[in-house]
Scaffold this active site. Structure first.
Site, PDB file in Angstrom:
ATOM      1  N   GLY A  27       0.800  -1.234   0.000  1.00  0.00           N
ATOM      2  CA  GLY A  27       0.000   0.000   0.000  1.00  0.00           C
ATOM      3  C   GLY A  27       0.827   1.276   0.000  1.00  0.00           C
ATOM      4  O   GLY A  27       0.279   2.366  -0.118  1.00  0.00           O
ATOM      5  N   ARG A  82     -11.816  23.319   8.426  1.00  0.00           N
ATOM      6  CA  ARG A  82     -12.944  23.730   9.272  1.00  0.00           C
ATOM      7  C   ARG A  82     -12.684  23.484  10.761  1.00  0.00           C
ATOM      8  O   ARG A  82     -13.292  24.100  11.610  1.00  0.00           O
ATOM      9  CB  ARG A  82     -14.229  23.009   8.835  1.00  0.00           C
ATOM     10  N   GLN A  83     -11.778  22.544  11.044  1.00  0.00           N
ATOM     11  CA  GLN A  83     -11.410  22.337  12.464  1.00  0.00           C
ATOM     12  C   GLN A  83     -10.303  23.342  12.767  1.00  0.00           C
ATOM     13  O   GLN A  83      -9.117  23.019  12.820  1.00  0.00           O
ATOM     14  CB  GLN A  83     -10.949  20.884  12.678  1.00  0.00           C
ATOM     15  N   ASP A 149     -23.982  32.508   7.764  1.00  0.00           N
ATOM     16  CA  ASP A 149     -23.615  32.424   9.185  1.00  0.00           C
ATOM     17  C   ASP A 149     -22.632  33.527   9.547  1.00  0.00           C
ATOM     18  O   ASP A 149     -22.047  34.173   8.669  1.00  0.00           O
ATOM     19  CB  ASP A 149     -23.048  31.035   9.543  1.00  0.00           C
ATOM     20  N   LYS A 172     -26.685  30.816  11.982  1.00  0.00           N
ATOM     21  CA  LYS A 172     -26.778  29.359  11.796  1.00  0.00           C
ATOM     22  C   LYS A 172     -26.579  28.647  13.130  1.00  0.00           C
ATOM     23  O   LYS A 172     -25.735  29.027  13.919  1.00  0.00           O
ATOM     24  CB  LYS A 172     -25.711  28.904  10.793  1.00  0.00           C
ATOM     25  N   SER A 200     -21.013  21.384   1.313  1.00  0.00           N
ATOM     26  CA  SER A 200     -20.700  19.980   1.573  1.00  0.00           C
ATOM     27  C   SER A 200     -21.989  19.156   1.459  1.00  0.00           C
ATOM     28  O   SER A 200     -22.343  18.676   0.389  1.00  0.00           O
ATOM     29  CB  SER A 200     -20.041  19.856   2.947  1.00  0.00           C
ATOM     30  N   THR A 201     -22.741  19.046   2.540  1.00  0.00           N
ATOM     31  CA  THR A 201     -24.024  18.334   2.447  1.00  0.00           C
ATOM     32  C   THR A 201     -25.084  19.205   1.777  1.00  0.00           C
ATOM     33  O   THR A 201     -26.132  18.716   1.383  1.00  0.00           O
ATOM     34  CB  THR A 201     -24.551  17.992   3.853  1.00  0.00           C
ATOM     35  N   GLY A 202     -24.819  20.494   1.715  1.00  0.00           N
ATOM     36  CA  GLY A 202     -25.791  21.432   1.146  1.00  0.00           C
ATOM     37  C   GLY A 202     -26.708  22.009   2.208  1.00  0.00           C
ATOM     38  O   GLY A 202     -27.463  22.952   1.946  1.00  0.00           O
ATOM     39  N   GLY A 203     -26.653  21.441   3.434  1.00  0.00           N
ATOM     40  CA  GLY A 203     -27.564  21.846   4.507  1.00  0.00           C
ATOM     41  C   GLY A 203     -27.628  23.358   4.721  1.00  0.00           C
ATOM     42  O   GLY A 203     -28.717  23.928   4.804  1.00  0.00           O
TER      43      GLY A 203
HETATM   44  C1  R5P Z   1     -19.235  26.343   7.651  1.00  0.00           C
HETATM   45  O1  R5P Z   1     -19.254  27.260   8.463  1.00  0.00           O
HETATM   46  C2  R5P Z   1     -18.892  26.535   6.221  1.00  0.00           C
HETATM   47  O2  R5P Z   1     -18.569  27.864   5.915  1.00  0.00           O
HETATM   48  C3  R5P Z   1     -19.978  26.046   5.296  1.00  0.00           C
HETATM   49  O3  R5P Z   1     -21.123  26.856   5.454  1.00  0.00           O
HETATM   50  C4  R5P Z   1     -20.349  24.617   5.605  1.00  0.00           C
HETATM   51  O4  R5P Z   1     -19.196  23.848   5.803  1.00  0.00           O
HETATM   52  C5  R5P Z   1     -21.181  24.033   4.498  1.00  0.00           C
HETATM   53  O5  R5P Z   1     -21.463  22.706   4.815  1.00  0.00           O
HETATM   54  P1  R5P Z   1     -22.866  22.070   4.453  1.00  0.00           P
HETATM   55  O6  R5P Z   1     -23.059  22.220   2.976  1.00  0.00           O
HETATM   56  O7  R5P Z   1     -22.736  20.629   4.887  1.00  0.00           O
HETATM   57  O8  R5P Z   1     -23.904  22.790   5.252  1.00  0.00           O
END
Ligand code: R5P
Length: 275
Positions: A27, A82-83, A149, A172, A200-203
């Site tokens: 690997g 993000r972390q 946010d 948010k 990411s998830t679009g949430g």
């Molecule tokens: C978080 O504060 C980022 O700026 C994005 O708003 C967030 O990571 C988007 O992720 P998702 O599409 O999963 O809500």
């Protein structure tokens, strides 16, 4: 001009130096530059995905050993960013770990729209925003710029400044994994431009769009640098009522009914990266 590219940015279709990559039976990864790069200026481009950090580091090492004049490393999308601080006791601050390792390369590093640019201070890493480039693909309108946010406020404020538009900041919150976005301003009849670093998830964008439309927004457009679009994000976006998402191709995103992809490949050369 040719670039040294890792697999993560093949989709950018930039001219690339030949590199041999193979994986040993156990690997382990093997990297060898197959062209003469000695005394030649070289830019390396690689996303930092959750799994390719070693490939990136090996490419830098191979280029140095082959005698290339390393101009810079461009990381269009840097994961783990993000972390960016300790949110709970006992956590690793992954974003800081990644940036510290990159800093050890002693090489100018350029990243695009990192989640929190503050994480880069006192390092060789520099943040460049692609959002002003994405703005050019928007239909003409008198936008009200919105950050979904508080964390994204300064990013959205820069776009509001470019467009000479007013700015609102939404609130948010997350509870049991569910994203809620609150609106504190009047948006009735307005054309809204949501600005974010990634989807990411679009949430976030979906919830923001729903609340904006419920409160009478005429249209909701969105500019986003990094299109991770995981799981069912694309399908959910389509159902959200959003008019259009304009996203760059730092990551390989496919165009869809409500998604316009703006290529950064050709503009990488034009970006003012020499500051
Ligand atoms: C978080 O504060 C980022 O700026 C994005 O708003 C967030 O990571 C988007 O992720 P998702 O599409 O999963 O809500």
């Amino acid at each position: 001009m040719k670039y040294l590219l890792t697999e993560s940015v093949r989709h950018l279709k930039l001219p690339s130096i030949k590199v041999e990559r193979k994986t040993f039976p156990d690997g382990e990864l093997y990297i060898r530059i197959k062209e003469d790069v000695k005394d030649k200026p070289l830019t390396i481009i690689s996303n930092l995905t959750p799994t390719n950090f070693l490939e990136l580091l090996f490419c830098v090492d191979a280029a140095k050993r082959a005698g290339a004049i390393l101009k810079r490393l461009i990381i269009p999308y840097l994961s783990y960013a993000r972390q960016d601080k300790l949110y709970c006791p006992g956590e690793a601050v992954s974003g800081e770990v990644v940036c510290s390792v990159l800093n050890l390369l002693n090489l100018p590093v350029v990243v695009f729209d990192i989640h929190n640019p503050a994480i880069l201070k006192s390092s060789h890493l520099r943040n460049v925003s692609l959002l002003p480039h994405l703005v050019k693909s928007l239909p003409k309108a008198n936008y009200l710029v919105a950050s979904p946010d508080a964390g994204g406020k300064s990013r959205a404020a820069e776009i509001a400044k470019i467009l000479k538009a007013p700015l609102i900041v939404m609130k948010k919150s997350k509870s049991s994994g569910k994203i809620k976005v609150k609106l504190m301003d009047k948006v009735k009849g307005k054309d809204i431009l949501l600005v974010d670093d990634m989807i990411s998830t679009g949430g976030t964008i979906i919830q923001a769009t729903k609340v904006l439309k419920l409160n009478g927004a005429k249209t909701v457009f969105c500019i986003i640098t990094h299109g991770l679009l995981v799981g069912k994000a694309k399908q959910q976006l389509k159902k959200s009522g959003i008019n259009r998402v304009i996203v760059s191709n730092t990551l390989p995103v496919k165009e869809a009914l409500s998604i316009t992809v703006v290529s950064i490949g050709s503009s990488i050369k034009k970006l003012n990266l020499n500051k």
